[in-house]
Write an enzyme that holds these catalytic residues in place. Structure first.
Site, PDB file in Angstrom:
ATOM      1  CG  ASN A 151      22.433 114.076 -35.922  1.00  0.00           C
ATOM      2  OD1 ASN A 151      21.778 114.818 -35.190  1.00  0.00           O
ATOM      3  ND2 ASN A 151      21.868 113.227 -36.740  1.00  0.00           N
ATOM      4  CB  SER A 228      18.978 107.934 -28.825  1.00  0.00           C
ATOM      5  OG  SER A 228      18.856 108.313 -27.473  1.00  0.00           O
ATOM      6  CD  GLU A 247      10.714 114.979 -35.695  1.00  0.00           C
ATOM      7  OE1 GLU A 247      11.114 114.098 -36.473  1.00  0.00           O
ATOM      8  OE2 GLU A 247       9.624 115.563 -35.828  1.00  0.00           O
ATOM      9  CB  CYS A 281      17.774 110.895 -37.847  1.00  0.00           C
ATOM     10  SG  CYS A 281      17.384 112.380 -38.756  1.00  0.00           S
ATOM     11  CD  GLU A 376      19.612 105.829 -35.200  1.00  0.00           C
ATOM     12  OE1 GLU A 376      19.440 105.892 -33.970  1.00  0.00           O
ATOM     13  OE2 GLU A 376      19.345 106.759 -35.969  1.00  0.00           O
TER      14      GLU A 376
END
Ligand code: NAP
Length: 473
Positions: A151, A228, A247, A281, A376
């Site tokens: 991303n 993820s 992260e 995120c 999410e």
């Protein structure tokens, strides 16, 4: 266009290739090597051999390499943005912002390279410690395995490569399979910037097949992963005693108190919800608005959403383009429909357009148990729910398995600080959306959002070992 991997300063053909397709047009855009065990071994060996060279570079030499890289990135800004847009369908205006942030990230890394220092310890604070002086220094950990998501394919690579070079480490980088082009281009710029051979090696291929060979290799002393929660947890289990920075994802939330200037909040909140189609995120996924201003907030929010342009990522006016895969479009539609079946109100969107584009979707009155709330979503979906007090908002925000960042808008400083104390997250944004990030701030989550912090100075702590040196007078 057949791409090559960067191993020991050389561009190596793969023995196997996989086609890469544009998420927008579906056209083939490149052939990407799939690293085999021998190539992974070569990359690890190159990093292991280069670790002594990197550890011996002076602070100003490490800083200069990073400064050279910054110059290269500035010269190739449009090319970088076009690559990001091509491989990820990120709209050009967001891709340019990502390149600007990447430049800032490496600039901070160049600065931090010059100020890596320890502290002196008053040894005589303990009986028996008299006549001694002690100080600490930070030493590079050696070889780091870095695994990155699709991303922010340039800036999240920068958050690993930047601090690693700044602190004299070597890296084997595996970028996301969908977005290897910008990482490989970075490799070209790193070579031009004068990085020693083997200091950064870039290998491509599927994480689920080649990830283990990296994570479990005895030469790898730290793993830094952004991606993820599911993959992050598996990595942690396999990493043993290595340092691990994770992260991971989130379902970020915003609380809006009454008495605030709604007009001012709306454009920020809409940007936070739909930037890169929600594939961020810290994308704004849940908004809890005080009942006194709920109707006004929803009406103005929906009016602002109508202004978003959907379409080709290369069109400079596009705000929202394709999701990264058809699978993600299908999953999101399923979650949205499930919420509607269970009583949520669809205020706008929910429909798929051509090219895997999902319309920006706003849901109202969504129960906490719905997937669009508690998982999410990572798609252009936001929910707006009514609350009667800030405490109720805090309760909902904290009823989450995740805890990356959260935001609160209120005019009352005492209340803002109370909310900041109560929220179970890694970062609280007062009078801003949770999606706010600049690249030197400590950034990371609690709960299933991960462990460890990025932001150059903080990432350097994760990538170095503290050594104590004690001198007896
Ligand atoms: P992902 O599917 O977890 O993939 C991330 C990386 O892990 C990719 O390079 C992937 O390779 C690799 N990978 C997959 N399976 C692996 C395995 N078994 N072992 C080792 N590596 C493996 O995540 P994504 O879809 O690219 O990114 C979206 C996620 O990243 C979201 O959850 C988002 O919240 C999170 N994220 C977090 C932050 C943060 O800073 N907290 C920032 C950005 C994104 P392949 O591509 O080859 O599968």
């Amino acid at each position: 266009m057949r791409k090559r991997m960067l191993i020991n300063g050389e561009w190596i053909e793969g023995s196997e290739y996989k086609p890469l397709y544009s998420p927008f047009s579906g056209e083939k855009i490149a052939d990407i090597p799939v690293a085999n065990l021998a190539e992974i071994e070569a990359a690890l060996q190159a990093a292991d051999c280069a670790k002594k060279i990197m550890a011996k570079l002076t602070a100003h030499e490490r800083s200069t390499i990073l400064e050279n890289l910054v110059k290269e990135l500035k010269e190739h800004k449009t090319e970088c943005a076009r690559l990001i847009s091509l491989e990820s369908a990120k709209p050009m205006k967001a891709a340019i912002v990502e390149v600007d942030r990447t430049i800032m990230t490496y600039t901070f890394a160049a600065e931090e390279a010059r100020r890596m220092y320890g502290e002196t310890i008053p040894m005589d604070a303990a009986p028996g410690g008299e006549n001694r002086i002690a100080f600490t220094k930070r030493e590079p950990i050696g070889v780091i395995a870095a695994i990155t998501p699709f991303n922010f394919p340039m800036n999240l690579v920068a958050h690993k490569i930047g601090p690693a070079i700044a602190s004299g480490n070597c890296v084997v980088l595996k970028p996301a399979s969908q977005t290897p082009l910008s990482a490989l281009f970075l490799g070209e710029l790193l070579v031009k910037a004068g990085l020693p051979n083997g200091a950064v090696n870039i290998i491509t291929g599927s994480g689920s097949t080649i990830g283990d060979a990296l994570i479990t290799d005895s030469r790898v002393k730290a793993v830094t992963f952004t991606g993820s929660p599911e993959v992050g947890k598996a990595i942690k289990e396999k990493a043993g005693l290595r340092k691990v920075t994770l992260e991971l994802g989130s379902n970020s939330a915003l609380i809006v108190d009454h008495g605030v200037n709604v007009e001012e909040i709306i454009p920020r909140a809409v940007t936070g919800s739909f930037s890169f189609s929600g594939q961020v995120c810290i994308s704004l996924q849940r908004i809890y608005v005080h009942q006194n201003i709920f109707d006004e907030f929803v009406e103005k929010f929906l009016n602002e959403v109508k202004k978003l342009n959907l379409g080709d990522p290369f069109n400079e006016s596009t705000d929202v383009s394709s999701l990264i895969s058809k699978k993600d479009v299908e999953r999101t539609k399923l979650w949205v429909n499930e919420a509607i079946e269970n009583g949520a109100v669809l205020a706008c969107g929910g429909t798929e357009r051509k090219h895997n584009i999902l319309e920006p979707t706003v849901l109202l009155h969504v129960s906490n148990e719905e997937k669009v709330s508690c998982q999410e979503v990572f798609a252009p979906v936001v929910l707006i729910n009514k609350i009667s007090s800030l405490s109720e908002g805090i309760k909902y925000v904290n009823q989450s398995q995740f805890g990356l960042q959260a935001g609160v808008y209120t005019n009352d400083l005492s209340k803002a600080l109370m909310v900041a104390d109560e929220l179970e997250v890694g970062g609280v944004m007062i009078n801003d959306i949770p999606t706010f990030r600049v690249d030197h701030m400590p950034y990371g989550g609690v709960k299933e959002s991960g462990t460890g912090r990025e932001g150059i100075k903080y990432a350097i702590e994760e990538m170095t070992e503290m050594k104590l040196i004690c001198i007896k007078k």
